[in-house]
Scaffold this active site. Structure first.
Site, PDB file in Angstrom:
ATOM      1  N   LYS A  48      59.469   2.724 114.185  1.00 39.06           N
ATOM      2  CA  LYS A  48      59.154   1.147 113.932  1.00 39.06           C
ATOM      3  C   LYS A  48      58.735   0.521 115.239  1.00 39.06           C
ATOM      4  O   LYS A  48      59.022   0.925 116.234  1.00 39.06           O
ATOM      5  CB  LYS A  48      60.493   0.681 113.379  1.00 39.06           C
ATOM      6  CG  LYS A  48      60.723   0.984 111.701  1.00 39.06           C
ATOM      7  CD  LYS A  48      61.898   0.097 111.086  1.00 39.06           C
ATOM      8  CE  LYS A  48      61.665  -1.098 111.433  1.00 39.06           C
ATOM      9  NZ  LYS A  48      60.389  -1.813 110.727  1.00 39.06           N
ATOM     10  N   GLY A  59      55.611  -1.096 115.154  1.00 38.15           N
ATOM     11  CA  GLY A  59      54.106  -1.322 115.391  1.00 38.15           C
ATOM     12  C   GLY A  59      53.658  -2.876 115.327  1.00 38.15           C
ATOM     13  O   GLY A  59      52.784  -2.922 115.933  1.00 38.15           O
ATOM     14  N   ALA A  91      57.994   0.401 107.827  1.00 32.55           N
ATOM     15  CA  ALA A  91      58.084   1.389 108.920  1.00 32.55           C
ATOM     16  C   ALA A  91      56.761   1.947 109.204  1.00 32.55           C
ATOM     17  O   ALA A  91      55.783   2.068 108.570  1.00 32.55           O
ATOM     18  CB  ALA A  91      58.824   2.545 108.684  1.00 32.55           C
ATOM     19  N   ASP A  92      56.607   2.381 110.497  1.00 33.30           N
ATOM     20  CA  ASP A  92      55.282   3.086 110.874  1.00 33.30           C
ATOM     21  C   ASP A  92      55.288   4.574 110.385  1.00 33.30           C
ATOM     22  O   ASP A  92      54.033   5.146 110.117  1.00 33.30           O
ATOM     23  CB  ASP A  92      54.978   2.925 112.505  1.00 33.30           C
ATOM     24  CG  ASP A  92      55.048   1.583 112.811  1.00 33.30           C
ATOM     25  OD1 ASP A  92      54.106   0.690 112.097  1.00 33.30           O
ATOM     26  OD2 ASP A  92      55.893   1.162 113.556  1.00 33.30           O
ATOM     27  N   GLY A 140      55.975  -7.233 109.108  1.00 30.66           N
ATOM     28  CA  GLY A 140      54.805  -6.262 108.951  1.00 30.66           C
ATOM     29  C   GLY A 140      54.129  -6.799 107.416  1.00 30.66           C
ATOM     30  O   GLY A 140      54.742  -7.785 106.822  1.00 30.66           O
ATOM     31  N   GLU A 169      64.457  -6.061 114.401  1.00 27.48           N
ATOM     32  CA  GLU A 169      64.634  -5.383 113.473  1.00 27.48           C
ATOM     33  C   GLU A 169      65.707  -4.150 113.393  1.00 27.48           C
ATOM     34  O   GLU A 169      66.523  -3.893 112.337  1.00 27.48           O
ATOM     35  CB  GLU A 169      63.437  -4.341 113.258  1.00 27.48           C
ATOM     36  CG  GLU A 169      62.136  -5.510 112.705  1.00 27.48           C
ATOM     37  CD  GLU A 169      60.839  -4.590 112.743  1.00 27.48           C
ATOM     38  OE1 GLU A 169      59.941  -4.977 111.828  1.00 27.48           O
ATOM     39  OE2 GLU A 169      60.692  -3.475 113.284  1.00 27.48           O
TER      40      GLU A 169
HETATM   41  C1  5RP Z   1      57.099  -4.023 113.023  1.00 25.24           C
HETATM   42  C2  5RP Z   1      57.313  -2.916 112.135  1.00 25.24           C
HETATM   43  C3  5RP Z   1      56.908  -2.749 110.665  1.00 25.24           C
HETATM   44  O1  5RP Z   1      57.721  -2.408 109.834  1.00 25.24           O
HETATM   45  C4  5RP Z   1      55.596  -1.510 111.081  1.00 25.24           C
HETATM   46  O2  5RP Z   1      54.621  -1.566 111.922  1.00 25.24           O
HETATM   47  C5  5RP Z   1      55.026  -1.209 109.647  1.00 25.24           C
HETATM   48  O3  5RP Z   1      54.199  -2.424 109.262  1.00 25.24           O
HETATM   49  P1  5RP Z   1      53.156  -2.350 108.045  1.00 25.24           P
HETATM   50  O4  5RP Z   1      53.999  -2.628 107.011  1.00 25.24           O
HETATM   51  O5  5RP Z   1      52.345  -3.489 108.517  1.00 25.24           O
HETATM   52  O6  5RP Z   1      52.511  -1.147 108.074  1.00 25.24           O
HETATM   53  O7  5RP Z   1      58.091  -1.916 112.551  1.00 25.24           O
HETATM   54  O8  5RP Z   1      57.742  -4.103 114.126  1.00 25.24           O
END
Ligand code: 5RP
Length: 262
Positions: A102, A104, A91-92, A34, A111
């Site tokens: 998680k 996104g 994380a989301d 991410g 992960e």
């Molecule tokens: C990927 C994830 C990412 O950690 C999550 O989406 C956060 O992404 P970002 O740092 O771009 O906000 O779980 O699968």
């Protein structure tokens, strides 16, 4: 620090910069996926180069592996390394129990495998990821493409018996075709709005045959590092309130931005 970096990117960089300082010479480190984790990879690569650290890394996606290798980091497979000292990932959403949503970025399966093969998982995030109750962010669930419609129907049946507000299940697309994960699976995004009992939901979802894994990370994360756009760093450990631990000087802090060509 380039002036056109948005406040949110400054916050992500701040968290990543602090977390990169937790990595010690000789460690085996899991690298998340991410935009926040990408800052971590850049900060770690800078430390490895400047301080001549010996770090073994394991990536949680092909994207992260490519970025890490392009910056000179050594990337091994989890099967070569087996056990990691520390994984740092984004994380989301995270809640007060350090439960996470998680996936996104569609990398939740690797992960979770990497995080649970680690002695410690540190999440890096901006403050907007902190929620009182998980579920505003759609919960990603990785499913086998074979029979995915039947799996989706079973997911809906599970949701009917769970403490959630929304019930919509959406196949994640990449343009006109279903998005494929690194394992060539599909992602269903569950629009739940509020997850009253994450533990119960996670268990029920993983009992469906076509479900590979869900994006709820419960009792996995040990520490959340929150970065703020002004360089403040807050850390939350299990069972303790957030405390400010550092102030990163964003004006003078790093060569990363010149390395990025800014
Ligand atoms: C990927 C994830 C990412 O950690 C999550 O989406 C956060 O992404 P970002 O740092 O771009 O906000 O779980 O699968």
């Amino acid at each position: 620090m380039p002036s056109d970096l948005s406040p949110i990117e400054k916050a992500k960089f701040t968290a990543a910069r602090h977390a990169a300082g937790l990595i010690q010479d000789g460690m085996k480190v899991g690298l998340g996926t991410g935009s926040t984790a990408a800052w971590l990879v850049r900060c770690l690569a800078e430390r490895v180069r400047d301080e001549k650290l010996q770090i073994t890394s394991v990536a949680t996606s092909t994207r992260t592996a490519e970025l890490a290798r392009s910056l000179g980091l050594t990337v091994s497979t989890l099967d070569e390394v087996m056990r990691l000292d520390l994984t740092i990932d984004g994380a989301d959403e995270f809640d007060g129990n350090l439960g996470l949503i998680k996936g996104g970025g569609a990398a939740l399966l690797q992960e979770k495998i990497v995080a649970t093969a680690s002695d410690r998982m540190v999440v890096i995030a901006d403050a907007a990821k902190h929620v009182a109750t998980l579920g505003a962010f759609p919960l990603p669930v990785e499913v086998i493409p074979f029979g995915w419609r039947a799996t989706s129907r079973l997911v809906e049946e599970v949701l009917a018996g769970q403490d959630v507000l929304g019930h919509e299940v959406v196949l994640r697309m990449a343009g006109d075709v279903p998005l494929r994960t690194d394992e060539n699976n599909y992602i269903l995004d569950l629009h739940l709005k509020r997850i009253g009992n994450p533990q119960s939901l996670a268990l029920a979802l993983n009992q469906i045959a076509g479900v590979v894994e869900n994006g709820l990370f419960l009792n996995i994360c040990d520490t959340v590092v929150v970065g703020h756009p002004d360089g403040r760093v807050e850390v939350t450990e299990h069972g303790s309130p957030a405390r400010q631990v550092a102030q990163i000087d964003l004006a003078t802090t790093s060569n990363i931005f010149s390395d990025l060509g800014d």
